[in-house]
Design a protein around this motif. Structure first.
Motif, PDB file in Angstrom:
ATOM      1  N   PRO A  91      15.604  51.504  -9.692  1.00 18.21           N
ATOM      2  CA  PRO A  91      16.108  51.751 -11.040  1.00 18.21           C
ATOM      3  C   PRO A  91      16.211  53.228 -11.411  1.00 18.21           C
ATOM      4  N   PHE A  92      15.482  54.107 -10.707  1.00 20.93           N
ATOM      5  CA  PHE A  92      15.504  55.526 -11.053  1.00 20.93           C
ATOM      6  C   PHE A  92      16.252  56.367 -10.027  1.00 20.93           C
ATOM      7  N   ALA A  93      16.952  55.730  -9.094  1.00 20.91           N
ATOM      8  CA  ALA A  93      17.550  56.458  -7.968  1.00 20.91           C
ATOM      9  C   ALA A  93      18.571  57.495  -8.415  1.00 20.91           C
ATOM     10  N   ALA A  94      19.308  57.218  -9.483  1.00 18.22           N
ATOM     11  CA  ALA A  94      20.395  58.108  -9.895  1.00 18.22           C
ATOM     12  C   ALA A  94      19.944  59.201 -10.860  1.00 18.22           C
ATOM     13  N   LEU A  95      18.655  59.271 -11.150  1.00 16.37           N
ATOM     14  CA  LEU A  95      18.161  60.213 -12.158  1.00 16.37           C
ATOM     15  C   LEU A  95      17.691  61.513 -11.531  1.00 16.37           C
ATOM     16  N   ASP A  96      17.709  62.574 -12.341  1.00 14.25           N
ATOM     17  CA  ASP A  96      17.178  63.846 -11.856  1.00 14.25           C
ATOM     18  C   ASP A  96      15.671  63.750 -11.698  1.00 14.25           C
ATOM     19  N   ALA A  97      15.103  64.683 -10.928  1.00 10.28           N
ATOM     20  CA  ALA A  97      13.696  64.587 -10.518  1.00 10.28           C
ATOM     21  C   ALA A  97      12.752  64.561 -11.710  1.00 10.28           C
ATOM     22  N   GLN A  98      12.973  65.424 -12.707  1.00  8.54           N
ATOM     23  CA  GLN A  98      12.055  65.483 -13.849  1.00  8.54           C
ATOM     24  C   GLN A  98      12.100  64.194 -14.667  1.00  8.54           C
ATOM     25  N   THR A  99      13.321  63.698 -14.926  1.00 11.13           N
ATOM     26  CA  THR A  99      13.453  62.447 -15.683  1.00 11.13           C
ATOM     27  C   THR A  99      12.802  61.308 -14.922  1.00 11.13           C
ATOM     28  N   ARG A 100      13.005  61.303 -13.620  1.00  9.53           N
ATOM     29  CA  ARG A 100      12.438  60.251 -12.783  1.00  9.53           C
ATOM     30  C   ARG A 100      10.920  60.244 -12.873  1.00  9.53           C
ATOM     31  N   GLU A 101      10.298  61.417 -12.777  1.00  5.01           N
ATOM     32  CA  GLU A 101       8.832  61.495 -12.840  1.00  5.01           C
ATOM     33  C   GLU A 101       8.312  61.008 -14.185  1.00  5.01           C
ATOM     34  N   LEU A 102       9.000  61.378 -15.262  1.00  4.41           N
ATOM     35  CA  LEU A 102       8.558  60.944 -16.591  1.00  4.41           C
ATOM     36  C   LEU A 102       8.686  59.425 -16.742  1.00  4.41           C
TER      37      LEU A 102
ATOM     38  N   GLU B 150       5.893  57.566 -14.995  1.00  3.51           N
ATOM     39  CA  GLU B 150       4.703  57.485 -15.840  1.00  3.51           C
ATOM     40  C   GLU B 150       4.874  56.418 -16.911  1.00  3.51           C
ATOM     41  N   GLU B 151       6.102  56.324 -17.462  1.00  2.00           N
ATOM     42  CA  GLU B 151       6.379  55.340 -18.511  1.00  2.00           C
ATOM     43  C   GLU B 151       6.264  53.914 -17.964  1.00  2.00           C
ATOM     44  N   ILE B 152       6.832  53.677 -16.777  1.00  2.00           N
ATOM     45  CA  ILE B 152       6.799  52.314 -16.235  1.00  2.00           C
ATOM     46  C   ILE B 152       5.373  51.940 -15.844  1.00  2.00           C
TER      47      ILE B 152
ATOM     48  N   ILE C 169       8.565  57.680  -1.057  1.00  2.00           N
ATOM     49  CA  ILE C 169       7.150  57.421  -0.755  1.00  2.00           C
ATOM     50  C   ILE C 169       6.281  57.787  -1.948  1.00  2.00           C
ATOM     51  N   ASP C 170       6.570  58.935  -2.567  1.00  2.00           N
ATOM     52  CA  ASP C 170       5.777  59.369  -3.720  1.00  2.00           C
ATOM     53  C   ASP C 170       5.830  58.344  -4.841  1.00  2.00           C
ATOM     54  N   GLU C 171       7.032  57.841  -5.121  1.00  2.00           N
ATOM     55  CA  GLU C 171       7.181  56.854  -6.191  1.00  2.00           C
ATOM     56  C   GLU C 171       6.379  55.604  -5.876  1.00  2.00           C
ATOM     57  N   ALA C 172       6.466  55.135  -4.638  1.00  2.00           N
ATOM     58  CA  ALA C 172       5.735  53.930  -4.239  1.00  2.00           C
ATOM     59  C   ALA C 172       4.232  54.137  -4.377  1.00  2.00           C
ATOM     60  N   LEU C 173       3.735  55.262  -3.895  1.00  2.00           N
ATOM     61  CA  LEU C 173       2.291  55.513  -3.958  1.00  2.00           C
ATOM     62  C   LEU C 173       1.811  55.655  -5.399  1.00  2.00           C
ATOM     63  N   PHE C 174       2.618  56.275  -6.242  1.00  2.00           N
ATOM     64  CA  PHE C 174       2.221  56.493  -7.632  1.00  2.00           C
ATOM     65  C   PHE C 174       2.177  55.189  -8.421  1.00  2.00           C
ATOM     66  N   LEU C 175       3.106  54.261  -8.113  1.00  2.00           N
ATOM     67  CA  LEU C 175       3.250  53.059  -8.931  1.00  2.00           C
ATOM     68  C   LEU C 175       2.569  51.817  -8.369  1.00  2.00           C
ATOM     69  N   ALA C 176       2.507  51.695  -7.044  1.00  2.00           N
ATOM     70  CA  ALA C 176       2.259  50.383  -6.449  1.00  2.00           C
ATOM     71  C   ALA C 176       0.787  50.068  -6.225  1.00  2.00           C
ATOM     72  N   THR C 177       0.447  48.801  -6.433  1.00  2.00           N
ATOM     73  CA  THR C 177      -0.837  48.280  -5.953  1.00  2.00           C
ATOM     74  C   THR C 177      -0.718  47.860  -4.492  1.00  2.00           C
ATOM     75  N   ASP C 178       0.517  47.542  -4.069  1.00  2.00           N
ATOM     76  CA  ASP C 178       0.773  47.091  -2.710  1.00  2.00           C
ATOM     77  C   ASP C 178       2.098  47.677  -2.237  1.00  2.00           C
ATOM     78  N   ILE C 179       2.116  48.168  -1.013  1.00  2.00           N
ATOM     79  CA  ILE C 179       3.337  48.707  -0.413  1.00  2.00           C
ATOM     80  C   ILE C 179       3.597  47.969   0.888  1.00  2.00           C
ATOM     81  N   ALA C 180       4.838  47.515   1.060  1.00  2.00           N
ATOM     82  CA  ALA C 180       5.266  46.919   2.322  1.00  2.00           C
ATOM     83  C   ALA C 180       6.333  47.819   2.922  1.00  2.00           C
ATOM     84  N   VAL C 181       6.068  48.335   4.118  1.00  2.00           N
ATOM     85  CA  VAL C 181       7.013  49.193   4.824  1.00  2.00           C
ATOM     86  C   VAL C 181       7.850  48.323   5.750  1.00  2.00           C
TER      87      VAL C 181
END
Length: 275
Positions: free
Chosen positions: A175-186, A189-191, A209-221
């Motif tokens: 959902p955040f793929a098309a956003l700039d880096a700063q907006t994406r990071e904010l 945090e919101e999600i 990877i950063d997004e997955a680690l920041f948000l996820a309880t579980d990651i499947a590679v």
């Protein structure tokens, strides 16, 4: 890390919220057939925030679409609460890369559309819309139209619209793929804040990877095509509301580990494209 693809079942019932049971998917027939997924088995517990990571074309979005009911697997079955998924269902809300908003409706009406469609009164649907617009920080933009909003704000409206239908599962396809880096990071945090508040079960597709680690309880590679689950991780960073967790040594260590796995698969995908 584990090479076992099953994530925890719901503790109360022993039945996972979602089970992908030996899912395969082939597009096309004969010499033109493309095997997108080889048998994938993956359990997602209720309340988990699960991220799928993998190279482009590995089948991440295909798995999400199968759970959404938009695609049928070639073989295998996907279950929700032990029942097979037969097609789209309002208990599963989808947020795509683009907000996919109704351009002729203002923000409040976009969010109220789902509740109205399920029989809520105009007043109740409006209250629901107001609640979720407040949750995503857009209460002051209720009367604006999508074209008057930034890309990040449109994505917030899309999230509010999905939440307004009160789904049991949120399916989020980059959902955040098309956003700039700063907006994406904010918005990350919101999600995370919204997930802490609602405890919805989330399946999230990302290349980050950063997004997955920041948000996820579980990651499947996932592996290169045909996609399979190569490894699973259970990071703890989603439990923290502190954005500085991304600077911790443990975050860096796990990022390096996942990076190594993904690089192998990205190179394999590149070789496939060159063949």
């Amino acid at each position: 890390m584990s090479s076992h693809a099953a994530l925890p079942a719901d503790a109360a019932t022993g039945v996972p919220k979602v089970r992908f049971d030996r899912i395969t998917k082939c597009f096309g027939k004969g010499a033109e057939a493309v095997q997108a997924l080889e048998p994938v088995t993956l359990d997602i517990a209720e309340g988990a925030f699960t991220c799928l990571l993998g190279p482009s074309g590995c089948g991440k979005s295909t798995l999400l679409n199968i759970l959404a009911g938009f695609e049928r697997p070639t073989a295998g079955e996907v279950f929700m609460d032990g029942q097979p998924v037969q097609g789209p269902d309002p208990r599963r809300g989808v947020v795509f890369q683009q907000g996919a908003l109704f351009t002729w409706m203002n923000v409040r009406d976009n969010v109220a559309f789902g509740p109205l469609a399920t029989g809520k009164s105009q007043a109740e649907a409006g209250r629901i819309a107001d609640r979720f617009l407040e949750m995503v920080g857009l209460a002051g933009f209720a009367r604006r139209y999508p074209y008057e909003l930034s890309g990040g704000m449109q994505q917030r409206v899309g999230i509010a619209r999905a939440l307004a239908n009160d789904p049991e599962i949120l399916l989020m396809d980059e959902p955040f793929a098309a956003l700039d880096a700063q907006t994406r990071e904010l918005l990350q945090e919101e999600i995370k804040r919204i997930w802490h508040e609602t405890r919805k079960t989330v399946l999230w597709i990302t290349h980050s990877i950063d997004e997955a680690l920041f948000l996820a309880t579980d990651i499947a590679v996932m592996s290169a095509r045909p996609g399979r689950i190569k490894a699973t991780f259970r990071p703890e960073f989603a439990r923290s509301s502190d954005p500085s967790v991304v600077t911790s040594p443990e975050f860096a260590r796990m990022k390096a580990q996942i990076f190594g796995l993904l690089r192998e698969e990205a190179l394999a995908a590149q070789r496939q494209e060159a063949a």
